[in-house]
Design a protein around this motif. Structure first.
Motif: not given
Length: 221
Positions: A68-69, A99-104
């Motif tokens: 999701p980027v 470190e993103g909650p969705a992207t990581g």
């Protein structure tokens, strides 16, 4: 027997079959050499149906990779502080993805899968090289030799993916636990060299690069 085209009858998961075909084509041929027509042929549908479900080749590729980027927004952020800050902003942005909650979790899942499944590794490589790093370098084509962009893009991608594996997957200490600001400070100079520094390619190096790139293009045809 004539090949079937258009919408398939019954309750087939047409979008899922297109995604599966796209996954195969993108991993085998790479983003640049893959085409909507090839993907449609493998899925047994019209090319128009692929466009109906997924729009452009770029959007289909992003749906296949499923991180999701938004590349355009990411690149705008990387250039937000000017050209000189690009190397540092690349590392900052990449750590933000990790470190993103969705992207990581999405990125880490793809990385873990790449260890066992070659096609996932190939898709990950194509995503970061063609959708992010190469676009960054294309905006710097007045500063760097356009012929060097594929090599520079692969060097940057190798640095970032290696950093992700070491810090977030294998948890190498103390790299895994130090502040992100320190990681940016230490890694950005490498990105600076890969993007803007002299590669000092000899004539033989340049010929080899051309040979490799030509071979890759031929393999994708």
């Amino acid at each position: 027997m004539a090949q079937r085209t258009g919408r398939r009858p019954g309750n087939r998961d047409t979008s899922g079959e297109i995604l599966a075909a796209a996954r195969t084509i993108f991993s085998e041929r790479g983003y640049d050499s893959a085409s909507i027509r090839q993907i449609a042929a493998m899925a047994g549908v019209d090319a128009a149906l692929v466009h109906h479900y997924f729009g452009t080749k770029e959007q289909l590729f992003r749906d296949v990779v499923d991180i999701p980027v938004e590349p355009a927004a990411l690149i705008a952020d990387i250039f937000g502080a000017g050209v000189e800050a690009v190397p540092e902003r690349i590392v900052q942005s990449f750590l933000g993805i990790c470190e993103g909650p969705a992207t990581g979790p999405a990125l880490f899942g793809l990385l873990r899968g790449a260890v066992s499944h070659q096609w996932q590794g190939l898709l990950l490589r194509e995503y970061f090289t063609t959708q992010i790093i190469r676009r960054v370098l294309s905006r710097l084509d007045t500063v760097v030799d356009p012929a060097e962009i594929p090599l520079r893009a692969s060097l940057v991608s190798s640095q970032l993916i290696g950093l992700t594996l070491a810090r977030y997957i294998f948890h190498y200490e103390p790299l895994a636990s130090v502040r992100s600001e320190l990681v940016v400070k230490l890694v950005a100079p490498n990105i600076q060299r890969y993007i803007l520094g002299e590669l000092d390619l000899t004539e033989e190096d340049a010929r080899q690069l051309v040979t490799v790139l030509t071979g890759l293009e031929d393999a994708g045809k």
